[in-house]
Each structure stands twice: as C-alpha cells, then as structure tokens.
Design an enzyme around this catalytic site. Structure first.
Site, mmCIF file in Angstrom:
data_model
loop_
_atom_site.group_PDB
_atom_site.id
_atom_site.type_symbol
_atom_site.label_atom_id
_atom_site.label_comp_id
_atom_site.label_asym_id
_atom_site.label_seq_id
_atom_site.Cartn_x
_atom_site.Cartn_y
_atom_site.Cartn_z
ATOM 1 N N SER A 107 -11.337 -3.788 -4.525
ATOM 2 C CA SER A 107 -10.536 -2.692 -3.743
ATOM 3 C C SER A 107 -10.131 -1.621 -4.716
ATOM 4 C CB SER A 107 -9.392 -3.464 -3.509
ATOM 5 O OG SER A 107 -8.617 -2.317 -2.673
ATOM 6 N N THR B 102 0.498 -3.553 -1.749
ATOM 7 C CA THR B 102 1.584 -2.843 -1.835
ATOM 8 C C THR B 102 2.117 -1.964 -0.728
ATOM 9 O OG1 THR B 102 0.356 -2.258 -4.072
ATOM 10 C CG2 THR B 102 2.637 -1.260 -3.873
ATOM 11 N N THR B 103 0.953 -1.374 -0.288
ATOM 12 C CA THR B 103 1.191 -0.661 0.886
ATOM 13 C C THR B 103 1.705 -1.585 2.180
ATOM 14 O OG1 THR B 103 -0.516 0.841 0.381
ATOM 15 C CG2 THR B 103 0.268 1.413 2.499
ATOM 16 N N TRP B 104 1.013 -2.579 2.259
ATOM 17 C CA TRP B 104 1.391 -3.514 3.317
ATOM 18 C C TRP B 104 2.769 -4.215 3.318
ATOM 19 C CZ3 TRP B 104 -1.745 -8.835 3.869
ATOM 20 C CH2 TRP B 104 -1.656 -9.214 4.886
ATOM 21 N N ARG C 256 -2.710 -10.018 -5.935
ATOM 22 C CA ARG C 256 -3.667 -10.594 -4.887
ATOM 23 C C ARG C 256 -4.721 -11.211 -5.831
ATOM 24 N NH1 ARG C 256 -7.207 -5.713 -1.763
ATOM 25 N NH2 ARG C 256 -8.303 -7.122 -0.178
ATOM 26 N N LYS D 12 8.178 2.407 -4.684
ATOM 27 C CA LYS D 12 6.959 1.722 -4.895
ATOM 28 C C LYS D 12 6.620 1.958 -6.439
ATOM 29 C CE LYS D 12 1.798 2.743 -4.721
ATOM 30 N NZ LYS D 12 0.873 2.903 -4.012
ATOM 31 N N LYS E 21 -3.875 -2.154 -5.764
ATOM 32 C CA LYS E 21 -4.723 -2.901 -4.728
ATOM 33 C C LYS E 21 -4.303 -4.174 -4.432
ATOM 34 C CE LYS E 21 -6.332 0.438 -3.646
ATOM 35 N NZ LYS E 21 -5.735 1.437 -3.076
ATOM 36 N N GLY F 277 -9.131 -4.749 4.147
ATOM 37 C CA GLY F 277 -8.264 -5.828 4.044
ATOM 38 C C GLY F 277 -8.349 -6.927 4.468
ATOM 39 N N HIS G 204 3.743 0.692 -9.807
ATOM 40 C CA HIS G 204 2.900 -0.397 -10.389
ATOM 41 C C HIS G 204 3.109 -0.774 -12.047
ATOM 42 C CE1 HIS G 204 0.328 -0.084 -6.946
ATOM 43 N NE2 HIS G 204 -0.151 1.040 -7.174
HETATM 44 S S1 PPS Z 1 -2.144 0.973 -4.069
HETATM 45 O O1 PPS Z 1 -2.684 1.922 -3.996
HETATM 46 O O2 PPS Z 1 -2.097 0.054 -4.997
HETATM 47 O O3 PPS Z 1 -0.994 0.926 -3.271
HETATM 48 O O4 PPS Z 1 -2.951 0.071 -2.771
HETATM 49 P P1 PPS Z 1 -2.491 -1.430 -2.317
HETATM 50 O O5 PPS Z 1 -1.567 -0.973 -0.828
HETATM 51 O O6 PPS Z 1 -1.667 -2.194 -3.121
HETATM 52 O O7 PPS Z 1 -3.705 -2.051 -1.597
HETATM 53 C C1 PPS Z 1 -4.753 -1.571 -0.711
HETATM 54 C C2 PPS Z 1 -5.437 -2.911 -0.105
HETATM 55 O O8 PPS Z 1 -4.639 -3.658 0.727
HETATM 56 C C3 PPS Z 1 -5.096 -3.510 2.013
HETATM 57 N N1 PPS Z 1 -4.438 -3.519 3.140
HETATM 58 C C4 PPS Z 1 -3.968 -4.591 4.026
HETATM 59 N N2 PPS Z 1 -4.556 -5.916 4.085
HETATM 60 C C5 PPS Z 1 -4.057 -6.678 5.190
HETATM 61 N N3 PPS Z 1 -3.182 -6.215 6.187
HETATM 62 C C6 PPS Z 1 -2.649 -4.925 5.993
HETATM 63 N N4 PPS Z 1 -1.554 -4.475 6.759
HETATM 64 C C7 PPS Z 1 -3.028 -4.203 4.810
HETATM 65 N N5 PPS Z 1 -2.544 -2.659 4.323
HETATM 66 C C8 PPS Z 1 -3.306 -2.394 3.251
HETATM 67 C C9 PPS Z 1 -6.193 -2.503 2.152
HETATM 68 O O9 PPS Z 1 -7.135 -2.652 2.943
HETATM 69 C C10 PPS Z 1 -6.703 -2.462 0.580
HETATM 70 O O10 PPS Z 1 -7.577 -3.411 0.144
HETATM 71 P P2 PPS Z 1 -9.014 -3.408 0.523
HETATM 72 O O11 PPS Z 1 -9.690 -4.620 0.083
HETATM 73 O O12 PPS Z 1 -9.630 -2.165 -0.316
HETATM 74 O O13 PPS Z 1 -9.509 -3.275 2.084
#
Ligand code: PPS
Length: 288
Positions: A133, A47-49, A125, A100, A44, A252, A102
C-alpha cells in the site's frame, strides 16, 4: 527519489514542512487536551478507515463530504505546512479535537499530567500489505508533490525492510505502541480484525470513547464505513478535486501482497521483519 526530513528521529515527508526544526519544536510543545482523540498508525495501516469510524461516532452516523483533512486534521503536515497551517490552526480548533498522526508512541504529544491524558487509537496492519500500500501511495505522492518514490517494487520492498521509508521501520513503530496496548487511554486495533467484524469494532471504538451507540447506529456506521461505503463519499478523501481516485481508498483487502511477493522476498520479510515481533506476542493475519 525520495526526500525526507529527519524530525525527532523519524523520516518525515519533505512536503510536510519547509522548516524541520520548527516542526520538531511544534510537536514537542504541542499541548493536548483531555478530550482530544488521536488516531495514530504507521502509514497505510487503516488510518483513514478508523478516522471515518471515529468521526461518525462523534457525529451520530452523519456522512460529510467536507474534506477529511478539515474534519480530522493530520498533525505533522498541518502543524507548519505553509498552505495547510493557513487553513487549519490545531491550537485553536474547538474541542473535542480529532487528530490523525503517524508518530511513534515516544514522539506523540501527550500531557505531562498523568490524570489529564487524552485518548489514542492505534491501528496496525500486517507489514506485507502495508508495504504494498505504501508503495502505491508513494508513487502517487511523487506525481503530486515531487516527494516520494517511483522505482520498481522490488527495490521499494528492500527500502521498507531497511526502514528507509517515511516513518522508518514498521517494526519499531508498532512495537513502540504495542507496549502501551494496555494503557487505559490507548486502544490498539488491527486492520485485519476490522475486516473480520466491522460492527463489533465500531462498538469497541465507541465504548472506548465513552459514546455508547444504539445497535441501529452501530450497523449504520459499519455499513457506511466499508470500503464501498466510503467510496460513495470519495470526494471527502481527495485533497483537491482531482480526477484520479483517492489514494486513501484503493483496494482495501487483506492478502493483496501475495501477487507482489516472490518466495525470496517473503523469506526476507519473515526473517527481517516478522522475526522482530517474536518475543512481543503481537501477531498478524496475512489472509482472512
Ligand atoms: S494513510 O495515508 O497512512 O493515512 O493511509 P491509511 O488510511 O492508513 O491506509 C490506506 C489503506 O487503507 C485502505 N482502506 C480501507 N480498507 C478497508 N476498508 C475501508 N473502509 C478502508 N478505507 C481505506 C486503503 O484502501 C489503503 O489500503 P490499500 O491496500 O492501498 O488499498
């Protein structure tokens, strides 16, 4: 209640494998290739970003609705999970592999040959937003897999502080990678910095990957990788075609923790989580 395996000293979600010894073995013996790119984080943390940015850098700014687990497989569940391992074989995936994970620095696969190292992008983060999250994510995980947590936030926050959540202590994880921030094949990023200036970070990531991009492409990728941009392609971030929104794209924001933290909890976080960073030089923004 939460169910975990203890694999290489880390709490790994129970749903990732049926055979913890096999998964441990798989990770220990995983052979990296010099052109692999790992995006690694504590769960959280963005990562996905970062994955989406890296994927678009490798694909000239293309947007793909292919499920992101196929475009950018997640090492731990893909390795030995009966359903996923059937679909994706990491060992035969064509190069360059985008993966990916963790895992901590110590447990992440790397080449034994110093001159043969692949690249690792780590994203961290601030732990308050990370904990919130993870709380929301783990509720979803419970609904979908039976492995997660669905009690009150206050208790979850305590579990997070005590390292009784997936991938254990947040501190240990970020510090383990922070120690390697200056390694030539490691890029250490912060979620809050990406928020402050996304185009510059797209450029930094592209440079690190030896993929210099035109200014036009950089701004296009940055636009496509905002939360709104990624939500347009939400289908890619769903596991199946469930109606619910993807838990990988939620609010996010930076600072969302403020509506979850009581002064007491904040105090505890400062004393037990943030205090451990003091001597490391690693700092975070909690609002921007
Ligand atoms: S995981 O399951 O560990 O891979 O999740 P991860 O991607 O690391 O984290 C998910 C949080 O990242 C936020 N997110 C973003 N924030 C800003 N911009 C973009 N483009 C973006 N994409 C994903 C997502 O909303 C999760 O945070 P929270 O606080 O829950 O919204």
């Amino acid at each position: 209640s939460a169910k975990y395996w203890d694999i290489l000293g880390l709490y790994i979600p129970w749903s990732f494998t049926n055979d913890p010894a096999l998964l441990a073995d798989y990770i220990i013996n995983f052979e990296t290739r010099p052109d692999d790119v790992f995006v690694v984080s504590y769960p959280k943390s963005g990562t996905t970003w970062v994955q989406e940015i890296v994927w678009q850098i490798y694909n000239e700014g293309a947007v793909s609705s292919v499920k992101h687990v196929f475009r950018f497989p997640f090492l731990e569940p893909t390795a030995t999970h009966e359903e996923l391992a059937e679909l994706i074989d990491l060992k035969t995936l064509p190069s360059p592999r985008l993966i990916k994970s963790h895992l901590t620095y110590s447990t992440t696969p790397r080449s034994t040959n110093k001159d043969d190292q692949c690249k690792y992008i780590y994203v961290a983060r601030n732990p308050k937003d990370t904990a919130v999250s993870l709380f929301h994510f783990t509720e979803r995980l419970t609904k979908e897999t039976g492995s997660g947590y669905n009690g009150p936030w206050e208790f979850f926050a305590k579990l997070f502080i005590e390292g009784n959540v997936i991938y254990d202590f947040w501190n240990d994880h970020v510090i383990d990678w922070w120690k390697h921030k200056d390694d030539p094949n490691v890029l250490f990023l912060k979620y809050e910095d990406l928020h402050k200036d996304l185009p510059s970070h797209v450029r930094i990531i592209a440079k690190f990957l030896n993929k210099p991009l035109s200014d036009e492409l950089i701004s296009r990728i940055a636009e496509q990788c905002t939360l709104e941009g990624m939500k347009k392609n939400e289908i890619s971030y769903k596991w199946r075609d469930e109606k619910e929104s993807s838990p990988l794209l939620r609010t996010g924001v930076v600072g969302g923790w403020k509506s979850y933290f009581t002064p007491e909890l904040n105090d505890r976080f400062e004393k037990e989580v943030m205090a451990k960073l003091e001597a490391t030089g690693l700092e975070f923004d909690f609002e921007i």
